[in-house]
Design an enzyme around this catalytic site. Sequence first.
Site, PDB file in Angstrom:
ATOM      1  N   SER A   7     -43.160  43.742 -18.542  1.00 44.34           N
ATOM      2  CA  SER A   7     -41.835  43.143 -18.397  1.00 44.34           C
ATOM      3  C   SER A   7     -41.743  42.461 -17.041  1.00 44.34           C
ATOM      4  O   SER A   7     -41.856  43.114 -15.998  1.00 44.34           O
ATOM      5  CB  SER A   7     -40.769  44.241 -18.498  1.00 44.34           C
ATOM      6  N   HIS A  32     -42.667  40.817 -22.115  1.00 47.15           N
ATOM      7  CA  HIS A  32     -41.282  41.229 -22.374  1.00 47.15           C
ATOM      8  C   HIS A  32     -40.347  40.503 -21.399  1.00 47.15           C
ATOM      9  O   HIS A  32     -40.562  40.520 -20.190  1.00 47.15           O
ATOM     10  CB  HIS A  32     -41.198  42.748 -22.183  1.00 47.15           C
ATOM     11  N   ASP A  34     -36.388  40.021 -20.183  1.00 45.42           N
ATOM     12  CA  ASP A  34     -35.080  40.674 -20.192  1.00 45.42           C
ATOM     13  C   ASP A  34     -33.966  39.684 -19.880  1.00 45.42           C
ATOM     14  O   ASP A  34     -33.854  39.207 -18.753  1.00 45.42           O
ATOM     15  CB  ASP A  34     -35.049  41.793 -19.146  1.00 45.42           C
ATOM     16  N   MET A  36     -30.115  39.172 -19.286  1.00 46.70           N
ATOM     17  CA  MET A  36     -28.899  39.922 -18.941  1.00 46.70           C
ATOM     18  C   MET A  36     -27.784  38.931 -18.622  1.00 46.70           C
ATOM     19  O   MET A  36     -28.014  37.944 -17.913  1.00 46.70           O
ATOM     20  CB  MET A  36     -29.154  40.811 -17.725  1.00 46.70           C
ATOM     21  N   HIS A  65     -35.624  40.510 -24.982  1.00 49.34           N
ATOM     22  CA  HIS A  65     -34.678  41.632 -25.085  1.00 49.34           C
ATOM     23  C   HIS A  65     -33.322  41.137 -24.584  1.00 49.34           C
ATOM     24  O   HIS A  65     -33.142  40.913 -23.388  1.00 49.34           O
ATOM     25  CB  HIS A  65     -35.229  42.774 -24.211  1.00 49.34           C
ATOM     26  N   MET A  67     -29.811  41.641 -23.479  1.00 54.70           N
ATOM     27  CA  MET A  67     -28.795  42.592 -23.014  1.00 54.70           C
ATOM     28  C   MET A  67     -27.539  41.772 -22.753  1.00 54.70           C
ATOM     29  O   MET A  67     -27.170  41.502 -21.604  1.00 54.70           O
ATOM     30  CB  MET A  67     -29.295  43.304 -21.754  1.00 54.70           C
ATOM     31  N   MET A 136     -34.148  52.474 -25.410  1.00 55.26           N
ATOM     32  CA  MET A 136     -34.008  52.438 -23.956  1.00 55.26           C
ATOM     33  C   MET A 136     -34.158  53.854 -23.423  1.00 55.26           C
ATOM     34  O   MET A 136     -33.453  54.766 -23.859  1.00 55.26           O
ATOM     35  CB  MET A 136     -32.626  51.905 -23.544  1.00 55.26           C
ATOM     36  N   ASP A 174     -38.602  51.317 -23.634  1.00 53.49           N
ATOM     37  CA  ASP A 174     -38.302  50.468 -22.481  1.00 53.49           C
ATOM     38  C   ASP A 174     -37.611  51.273 -21.381  1.00 53.49           C
ATOM     39  O   ASP A 174     -36.484  51.725 -21.563  1.00 53.49           O
ATOM     40  CB  ASP A 174     -37.394  49.315 -22.959  1.00 53.49           C
TER      41      ASP A 174
HETATM   42  C1  DX5 Z   1     -34.194  47.295 -18.072  1.00 50.77           C
HETATM   43  C2  DX5 Z   1     -35.118  46.404 -18.846  1.00 50.77           C
HETATM   44  C3  DX5 Z   1     -36.558  46.761 -18.796  1.00 50.77           C
HETATM   45  C4  DX5 Z   1     -37.159  46.832 -17.405  1.00 50.77           C
HETATM   46  C5  DX5 Z   1     -37.920  48.109 -17.378  1.00 50.77           C
HETATM   47  O1  DX5 Z   1     -32.884  47.126 -18.460  1.00 50.77           O
HETATM   48  O2  DX5 Z   1     -34.749  46.355 -20.207  1.00 50.77           O
HETATM   49  O3  DX5 Z   1     -37.338  45.941 -19.640  1.00 50.77           O
HETATM   50  O4  DX5 Z   1     -38.007  45.776 -17.060  1.00 50.77           O
HETATM   51  O5  DX5 Z   1     -38.374  48.326 -16.101  1.00 50.77           O
HETATM   52  P1  DX5 Z   1     -39.248  49.581 -15.709  1.00 50.77           P
HETATM   53  O6  DX5 Z   1     -40.495  49.549 -16.505  1.00 50.77           O
HETATM   54  O7  DX5 Z   1     -39.464  49.379 -14.234  1.00 50.77           O
HETATM   55  O8  DX5 Z   1     -38.413  50.817 -15.983  1.00 50.77           O
HETATM   56 ZN    ZN Z   2     -36.180  45.268 -21.553  1.00 50.49          ZN
END
Ligand code: DX5
Ligand code: ZN
Length: 230
Positions: A7, A32, A34, A36, A65, A67, A136, A174
């Site tokens: 990620s 991956h 993210d 947000m 992903h 969010m 999660m 994740d």
């Molecule tokens: C957090 C993200 C993850 C994040 C995980 O909200 O969805 O994908 O990158 O990070 P680590 O592996 O550092 O917990």
């Molecule tokens: Zn994620």
Amino acid sequence: MFYIAPSILSADFSRLAEAVSLAEKGQADMVHLDVMDGHFVPPITFGHQLVSALREKTRLPLNVHLMVENPGRMIPLFLEAGADWLSFHLEASRHIHRDLNLIKEAGCRAGLALNPATPIELLSEVLDDLDFVLIMTVNPGWGGQKFIPATRNKIQRLSRLIAEKELPTLIAVDGGVKIDNLASLFEIGMNIAICGSSVYEAADPVAIIQKMKQIAEEFNRKHSGHIKSE
Ligand code: DX5
Ligand code: ZN
């Protein structure tokens, strides 16, 4: 199957194309990304334009992903941008079935993401439609948090449910996934390991991804042996 998905949330945001090429060098299975929106979670990361820019830079599948609140509004943009796997949060959608169909009709793998406190029982009406469930194991919004131990039980129960129903649904995990807990998570049913800080905050991300891939490949070998001997 067992996959490694770095990620890039924990990578240097001024050099994201480089982060993706490190994933490629380490032979990761996908990247991956993210997204947000500052509403579903407080931070804002990036949108579909960045996904489409990275699409040009790599052959690796992109696992996006979302969010974001009201994901249905944005799903078409991310499909157009070249997402290969696309998940949104069960907690954020009022029209889960419709949103999943948008993704599936585009030929993209459809996933639902669940926050740590969201019970897997809420999947009952849609589990058959899902290509993957993203569990999660930290509260969404930030990289580098500690794995929440109570979520292990959730992964186990979901894995059993999928096996009982003989579904091909994969489980992505994740949050807080690292070399130390990788094998134990594969053992209880994780298929896709999403790893942010454990990869990109390491001195040598390529070496870490390669080690993770070795562990995943051992599981792939064991698993295929198991199927053959049955
Ligand atoms: C957090 C993200 C993850 C994040 C995980 O909200 O969805 O994908 O990158 O990070 P680590 O592996 O550092 O917990
Ligand atoms: Zn994620």
